[in-house]
Design a protein around this motif. Structure first.
Motif, PDB file in Angstrom:
ATOM      1  N   ILE A  70      24.977  60.751  -9.862  1.00 55.36           N
ATOM      2  CA  ILE A  70      25.214  59.937 -11.056  1.00 55.36           C
ATOM      3  C   ILE A  70      23.901  59.610 -11.757  1.00 55.36           C
ATOM      4  N   VAL A  71      22.883  59.294 -10.964  1.00 55.42           N
ATOM      5  CA  VAL A  71      21.596  58.948 -11.555  1.00 55.42           C
ATOM      6  C   VAL A  71      21.045  60.112 -12.382  1.00 55.42           C
ATOM      7  N   GLY A  72      21.304  61.327 -11.941  1.00 58.43           N
ATOM      8  CA  GLY A  72      20.764  62.483 -12.653  1.00 58.43           C
ATOM      9  C   GLY A  72      21.735  63.108 -13.637  1.00 58.43           C
ATOM     10  N   SER A  73      22.846  62.428 -13.943  1.00 61.87           N
ATOM     11  CA  SER A  73      23.866  63.068 -14.774  1.00 61.87           C
ATOM     12  C   SER A  73      23.681  62.711 -16.243  1.00 61.87           C
ATOM     13  N   SER A  74      24.323  63.470 -17.116  1.00 60.00           N
ATOM     14  CA  SER A  74      24.056  63.303 -18.552  1.00 60.00           C
ATOM     15  C   SER A  74      24.529  61.974 -19.147  1.00 60.00           C
ATOM     16  N   SER A 109      40.620  71.212  -7.113  1.00 56.49           N
ATOM     17  CA  SER A 109      40.238  70.084  -7.961  1.00 56.49           C
ATOM     18  C   SER A 109      38.848  70.301  -8.533  1.00 56.49           C
ATOM     19  N   GLU A 110      37.962  70.898  -7.722  1.00 50.79           N
ATOM     20  CA  GLU A 110      36.618  71.168  -8.212  1.00 50.79           C
ATOM     21  C   GLU A 110      36.660  72.117  -9.403  1.00 50.79           C
ATOM     22  N   TYR A 119      33.442  68.682 -16.906  1.00 50.95           N
ATOM     23  CA  TYR A 119      32.687  67.654 -16.182  1.00 50.95           C
ATOM     24  C   TYR A 119      32.016  68.251 -14.949  1.00 50.95           C
ATOM     25  N   SER A 120      31.415  69.410 -15.102  1.00 49.83           N
ATOM     26  CA  SER A 120      30.929  70.099 -13.911  1.00 49.83           C
ATOM     27  C   SER A 120      29.909  69.273 -13.141  1.00 49.83           C
ATOM     28  N   GLU A 121      29.169  68.389 -13.850  1.00 47.18           N
ATOM     29  CA  GLU A 121      28.203  67.537 -13.141  1.00 47.18           C
ATOM     30  C   GLU A 121      28.881  66.676 -12.090  1.00 47.18           C
ATOM     31  N   PHE A 122      30.145  66.316 -12.385  1.00 46.59           N
ATOM     32  CA  PHE A 122      30.783  65.322 -11.533  1.00 46.59           C
ATOM     33  C   PHE A 122      31.732  65.911 -10.500  1.00 46.59           C
TER      34      PHE A 122
END
Lengths: 362, 295
Positions: A154-158, B254-255, B263-266
């Motif tokens: 989360i800290v490194g997310s956009s 789900s991934e 939302y690939s970051e998450f």
């Protein structure tokens, strides 16, 4: 020699030792070049000592196997960084995304920011502690590990771009104001942990470590003490993370990955789970070995003009991890076990008339 | 999202889920028997990828020989790790053996960095696996298509093995009660080694299927998939093989859909949140057995 006299002598010896160590630090500061490796090792070692002590408080003293230390360090480091980057340089640091409006002009003094970093971690620990602490041993470990990864991602997310600068990370974090700063902060923090360990709370923690059910039967409030240990440990992990940010000057979220937690855990194991002095000694030893004494293993090595093929980049870490495995497998108690450093070895020698086994100090 | 795109994502999700399932079985079996989170399992998966590079690139062996060598080497690695790092600690507290597992993971990562350098290395391509096929408007590579099928086949075979053979019965007995089964004359070390053989075999298969459509391998590549597969095992109920498979598919699907939604970051955050939610509300997972702690 009576117990009382021994106690007084121990305090005297400790005081002398602290003065000697302080003088040595002054000596190192005065007589070594600013780039000398010993200075780096001492500063980094002291930061690791604080984080290792904070982890030991949980893992070694309370018996809660946490793998979330890097997450709290990340939280502490980022909190510290966003409050201390000089306001006039923020535009440069957040050059790509811009800085959040509420943040643009906040600038805290270093010590205040250190405390804020610790408090943010403590609050976070209180929040996640309530549910997570109900889990047993390895489930607790994996849940805290999961938490650490969540924090890091989360800290490194956009969406956090305007606060944490996303994947670019933060830089221009103020460095240590002087050579002694980390040592003073770390010494104060470890002293507080030491006081805690030797209080009735500390004894309750140890009772929980030895046997939860028996401890509960003795009237120890498990939930309360576990929560307390978790929160205090996280506070100091946060302060440690903030010191790490100061040491490095620039951080990104990848700095605080799982490997960092593993490094700290292995320091704690080498020092002895349940020994503060063990953690401190092993932090300095491990950092010195890893950053300094074993460096030569990464360089090409020649005997009589013939290059020995083993020596190349990365060999240092392999040797280092093998040493770790040997400690884990064959010297499970680490350097100190659950004992603390004491002066008995000198006191016994001073006291030859009495048989050595007569006292019950350990 | 059109229906073709939807099916496409489903296939991708099931495919990656199948790989997760194969690795998760390794975690779940080891945990079922030794009560140990084998942190090194993700790194065994990574080492298998390097073995493949060794066999196919450095020794230029054909793919069918390479696969056999890779699987054999992976199994050997796993069994050696068990003998050296876990066996001496069998009677010590669970915390020490977990620390030992973390130590092994650390060692394997550093060893891989030393031997193969930290730079990503290209993974060899097995031609027939990379062929594109089209089924009902969805075009995909052979590997994506056969992964879930292979997973189901292996799970079926494994269940047969566990439910209908002598060694399977021994494994069930050991996971029920370690000490009693020893008293009943079960050779515990053989059972444990056999568990590692199966776990590492599946990790080796998973590694080949995982890396074939991906460009490169680097020493830390195993740690995140390893954690995700452990979560899959927890989700399905640790100790349960169908549970691990289901967990793998759920996480894979789900991934993929989270990534598809932008939302690939998450996607990894979701996996870890899933872990914490499962642990809080149903710590034994979907199919796990409830155990009571005796004083």
């Amino acid at each position: 020699m009576t117990e009382q006299k021994k106690h007084k002598l121990s305090i005297l010896f400790s005081a002398i030792a602290i003065v000697v160590l302080a003088l040595l630090l002054v000596g190192v500061n005065k007589y070594t070049a600013p780039t000398y490796m010993l200075r780096t090792v001492l500063q980094l070692g002291s930061i690791y000592a604080l984080v290792a002590v904070s982890m030991n408080l949980l893992n070694g003293f309370t018996g809660l196997f946490s793998l979330g230390q890097a997450g709290f360090m990340a939280l502490g480091a980022y909190t510290f960084a966003i409050f201390t980057i000089p306001a006039n340089q923020r535009a440069g640091v957040y050059y790509l995304y811009g800085v959040a409006d509420w943040l643009a002009n906040i600038e805290l003094p270093i010590v205040a920011a250190l405390i804020v970093a610790g408090i943010v971690c403590a609050i976070m620990a209180a929040l996640i502690g309530a549910p997570v602490l109900r889990l047993k041993s390895d489930y607790f470990a994996i849940a805290t590990l999961g938490f650490a990864e969540i924090v890091r991602i989360i800290v490194g997310s956009s969406p956090m771009n305007r606060i944490t600068n996303g994947s670019l990370g933060l830089k221009m974090i103020p460095k240590f104001p002087n050579f002694y700063f980390p040592f003073i902060v770390v010494a104060i923090c470890i002293f507080i942990v030491w006081l805690l360990i030797n209080s009735s709370y500390g004894r309750a923690f140890k009772a929980i470590r030895e046997d939860e059910i028996a401890a509960e039967a003795m009237g120890i409030n498990l939930a309360k003490h576990k929560r307390m240990s978790f929160i205090i440990s996280s506070f100091f992990a946060g302060v440690g993370g903030a010191l790490m940010a100061m040491y490095m000057g620039a951080i990104t979220s990848t700095t605080f990955n799982i490997t960092l937690t593993y490094n700290i855990l292995l320091i704690v194991v080498i020092g002895g789970m349940g020994s503060l002095t063990g953690s401190i000694i092993s932090s300095f030893l491990v950092i010195a070995a890893r950053e300094w004494w074993l460096r030569f293993l990464d360089q090409p090595f020649f005997i009589g003009g013939v290059q020995i093929p083993l020596f190349k980049t990365g060999f240092r870490m392999v040797v280092f991890s093998i040493i770790l495995m040997i400690v884990v497998l064959f010297f499970r108690k680490g350097i100190m076990g659950t004992k603390e450093f004491n002066w008995n070895f000198i006191l016994k020698r001073m006291d030859k008339k009495q048989p050595a086994g007569g006292e019950g100090n350990e | 999202m059109t229906s073709t795109a939807f099916l496409q994502y489903c296939l991708t999700g099931i495919s990656i889920g199948g790989i997760y399932a194969l690795i998760a079985i390794g975690y779940t079996m080891v945990y079922g028997i030794l009560r140990l989170i084998n942190f090194a399992h993700g790194d065994i998966f990574m080492m298998a990828a390097y073995f493949m590079i060794f066999a196919m690139v450095d020794f230029a062996l054909p793919w069918y020989v390479s696969i056999v060598i890779v699987l054999a080497a992976t199994i050997l690695l796993g069994v050696v790790i068990e003998k050296v790092a876990y066996k001496p600690l069998r009677s010590s507290p669970r915390m020490s053996i977990m620390i030992s597992a973390i130590g092994v993971s650390y060692l394997l990562q550093n060893l891989a960095t030393y031997l193969f350098s930290a730079l990503p290395k290209g993974y060899p391509k097995i031609d027939f696996l990379m062929k594109t096929i089209t089924i009902g408007g969805i075009s995909t590579s052979v590997v994506t298509f056969i992964t879930p099928i292979l997973t189901l086949v292996f799970v079926f075979l494994l269940l047969q093995l566990i439910n209908h053979t002598k060694i399977g019965m021994a494994m069930r007995a050991v996971s029920k009660d370690f000490e009693t089964s020893q008293l009943m004359g079960i050779k515990i070390n053989r059972v444990i080694s056999f568990t590692f053989v199966i776990g590492c075999f599946l990790a080796g298969v998973g590694s080949i299927l995982y890396f074939t459509p991906r460009p490169s391998v680097y020493p830390l590549v195993g740690s995140l998939p390893g954690l995700k597969c452990f979560i899959a095992a927890v989700f399905g109920g640790i100790g349960s093989i169908p549970g691990a498979m289901l967990g793998g598919f759920v996480i894979g699907l789900s991934e993929t859909f989270i990534k598809a939604a932008g939302y690939s970051e998450f996607s990894d955050v979701f996996t870890f949140i899933l872990l914490i939610v499962v642990l809080l509300f149903k710590p034994t997972g979907l199919f796990g057995e409830k155990t009571t702690e005796k004083v």
